[in-house]
Design a protein around this motif. Structure first.
Motif, mmCIF file in Angstrom:
data_model
loop_
_atom_site.group_PDB
_atom_site.id
_atom_site.type_symbol
_atom_site.label_atom_id
_atom_site.label_comp_id
_atom_site.label_asym_id
_atom_site.label_seq_id
_atom_site.Cartn_x
_atom_site.Cartn_y
_atom_site.Cartn_z
ATOM 1 N N UNK A 13 81.156 -66.633 33.487
ATOM 2 C CA UNK A 13 82.158 -65.611 33.752
ATOM 3 C C UNK A 13 81.865 -64.268 33.114
ATOM 4 N N UNK A 14 81.055 -64.232 32.106
ATOM 5 C CA UNK A 14 80.831 -62.988 31.392
ATOM 6 C C UNK A 14 79.393 -62.528 31.542
ATOM 7 N N UNK A 15 79.202 -61.219 31.608
ATOM 8 C CA UNK A 15 77.852 -60.695 31.786
ATOM 9 C C UNK A 15 76.888 -61.173 30.707
ATOM 10 N N UNK A 16 77.250 -61.170 29.421
ATOM 11 C CA UNK A 16 76.272 -61.637 28.448
ATOM 12 C C UNK A 16 75.916 -63.097 28.668
ATOM 13 N N UNK A 17 76.904 -63.897 29.031
ATOM 14 C CA UNK A 17 76.632 -65.299 29.277
ATOM 15 C C UNK A 17 75.777 -65.474 30.519
ATOM 16 N N UNK A 18 76.028 -64.681 31.523
ATOM 17 C CA UNK A 18 75.256 -64.759 32.759
ATOM 18 C C UNK A 18 73.788 -64.477 32.480
ATOM 19 N N UNK A 19 73.549 -63.436 31.776
ATOM 20 C CA UNK A 19 72.179 -63.004 31.578
ATOM 21 C C UNK A 19 71.450 -63.765 30.496
ATOM 22 N N UNK A 20 72.164 -64.420 29.589
ATOM 23 C CA UNK A 20 71.478 -65.036 28.469
ATOM 24 C C UNK A 20 71.562 -66.544 28.419
ATOM 25 N N UNK A 21 72.357 -67.158 29.240
ATOM 26 C CA UNK A 21 72.522 -68.600 29.251
ATOM 27 C C UNK A 21 73.089 -69.086 27.930
ATOM 28 N N UNK A 80 61.451 -62.113 25.241
ATOM 29 C CA UNK A 80 60.341 -63.069 25.336
ATOM 30 C C UNK A 80 60.946 -64.443 25.588
ATOM 31 N N UNK A 81 60.110 -65.382 25.976
ATOM 32 C CA UNK A 81 60.595 -66.744 26.196
ATOM 33 C C UNK A 81 61.035 -67.374 24.880
ATOM 34 N N UNK A 82 62.074 -68.190 24.942
ATOM 35 C CA UNK A 82 62.694 -68.761 26.132
ATOM 36 C C UNK A 82 63.747 -67.851 26.793
ATOM 37 N N UNK A 83 64.167 -66.788 26.108
ATOM 38 C CA UNK A 83 65.234 -65.945 26.644
ATOM 39 C C UNK A 83 64.846 -65.276 27.956
ATOM 40 N N UNK A 149 81.492 -63.343 19.129
ATOM 41 C CA UNK A 149 80.368 -63.490 18.210
ATOM 42 C C UNK A 149 79.090 -63.844 18.988
ATOM 43 N N UNK A 150 78.013 -63.146 18.682
ATOM 44 C CA UNK A 150 76.720 -63.381 19.316
ATOM 45 C C UNK A 150 75.675 -63.483 18.212
ATOM 46 N N UNK A 151 74.781 -64.448 18.343
ATOM 47 C CA UNK A 151 73.644 -64.584 17.433
ATOM 48 C C UNK A 151 72.378 -64.466 18.260
ATOM 49 N N UNK A 152 71.471 -63.609 17.827
ATOM 50 C CA UNK A 152 70.204 -63.433 18.543
ATOM 51 C C UNK A 152 69.039 -63.633 17.580
ATOM 52 N N UNK A 153 68.068 -64.395 18.031
ATOM 53 C CA UNK A 153 66.807 -64.527 17.291
ATOM 54 C C UNK A 153 65.827 -63.558 17.926
ATOM 55 N N UNK A 154 65.277 -62.685 17.106
ATOM 56 C CA UNK A 154 64.344 -61.679 17.605
ATOM 57 C C UNK A 154 62.959 -61.942 17.025
ATOM 58 N N UNK A 155 61.967 -61.553 17.788
ATOM 59 C CA UNK A 155 60.568 -61.796 17.418
ATOM 60 C C UNK A 155 59.822 -60.465 17.377
ATOM 61 N N UNK A 156 59.068 -60.256 16.309
ATOM 62 C CA UNK A 156 58.237 -59.059 16.195
ATOM 63 C C UNK A 156 56.881 -59.401 16.794
ATOM 64 N N UNK A 157 56.573 -58.817 17.957
ATOM 65 C CA UNK A 157 55.358 -59.155 18.684
ATOM 66 C C UNK A 157 54.149 -58.399 18.166
ATOM 67 N N UNK A 162 59.976 -55.335 18.558
ATOM 68 C CA UNK A 162 60.908 -56.450 18.403
ATOM 69 C C UNK A 162 61.491 -56.760 19.774
ATOM 70 N N UNK A 163 61.568 -58.055 20.112
ATOM 71 C CA UNK A 163 62.154 -58.497 21.375
ATOM 72 C C UNK A 163 63.055 -59.695 21.112
ATOM 73 N N UNK A 164 64.055 -59.866 21.964
ATOM 74 C CA UNK A 164 64.980 -60.991 21.834
ATOM 75 C C UNK A 164 64.306 -62.245 22.380
ATOM 76 N N UNK A 165 64.318 -63.297 21.561
ATOM 77 C CA UNK A 165 63.726 -64.576 21.949
ATOM 78 C C UNK A 165 64.781 -65.610 22.328
ATOM 79 N N UNK A 166 65.981 -65.472 21.770
ATOM 80 C CA UNK A 166 67.032 -66.443 22.082
ATOM 81 C C UNK A 166 68.383 -65.857 21.700
ATOM 82 N N UNK A 167 69.368 -66.119 22.536
ATOM 83 C CA UNK A 167 70.735 -65.672 22.298
ATOM 84 C C UNK A 167 71.648 -66.889 22.335
ATOM 85 N N UNK A 168 72.602 -66.919 21.415
ATOM 86 C CA UNK A 168 73.601 -67.992 21.454
ATOM 87 C C UNK A 168 74.970 -67.405 21.128
#
Length: 174
Positions: A13-21, A80-83, A149-157, A162-168
């Motif tokens: 139902x929400x854009x962040x959820x749609x785009x990030x699973x 980046x994957x898995x995001x 509340x959103x938690x994101x794991x970011x990776x320094x490539x 820096x890119x988002x690797x996972x969102x929860x």
């Protein structure tokens, strides 16, 4: 309809959820107590991480309204994957249901923990101006929530970005 029910339908139902699973657990990350700088001993990368995180949402919010042939290239600049794969899959699911997204999220980063090339970002996101819309008419189907509340794991490539690797979404409000 609950978030779980929406997820089981393959659309959210929400854009962040749609785009990030949406996931119920926090992303896998090093312990929050570790926080050494990752770019140099004299530079604090938190500003760079925050900007990369905000850019991730800006690109994610906009890409659904663009040509599907450009999705991967545009999203690779911020994820980046898995995001990355989750977002591409979710965008395809939206398109197959003749849905798109509207609006933009507003990020309110509350904490950043850094451990080497991994950063964990805590956000109290305002998604109240976003949601799903009919792709043909633009009619709004859903609307987001203001204090999510959103938690994101970011990776320094290796390219220095820096890119988002996972969102929860841990649930509750902030």
């Amino acid at each position: 309809m609950t978030s779980r029910a929406v997820q089981s339908l393959g659309a959210v139902a929400l854009i962040p959820l749609v785009l990030t699973s949406c996931t119920d657990r926090a992303p896998d990350a090093p312990p929050a107590t570790a926080s050494p700088a990752t770019t140099s001993a004299s530079a604090d990368p938190r500003g760079e991480i925050t900007q990369a995180y905000v850019d991730f949402w800006a690109v994610g919010n906009a890409v659904a309204r663009e040509d599907p042939g450009t999705w991967r290239t545009k999203l690779e600049s911020v994820a980046v994957d898995p995001q990355l794969s989750r977002m591409l899959d979710n965008l395809g699911a939206l398109q197959s249901r003749s849905l798109t997204v509207y609006g933009a999220t507003r990020e309110h980063v509350t904490n950043i923990d850094i451990a080497g090339d991994i950063a964990t970002v805590q956000d109290c996101q305002d998604a109240s101006g976003t949601g799903q819309a009919d792709a043909k008419t633009g009619a709004h189907k859903t609307v987001g929530v203001p204090r999510s509340p959103v938690t994101a794991r970011m990776q320094h490539d290796t390219d220095g970005k820096w890119r988002v690797a996972e969102v929860s979404y841990p649930g509750g409000t902030c």
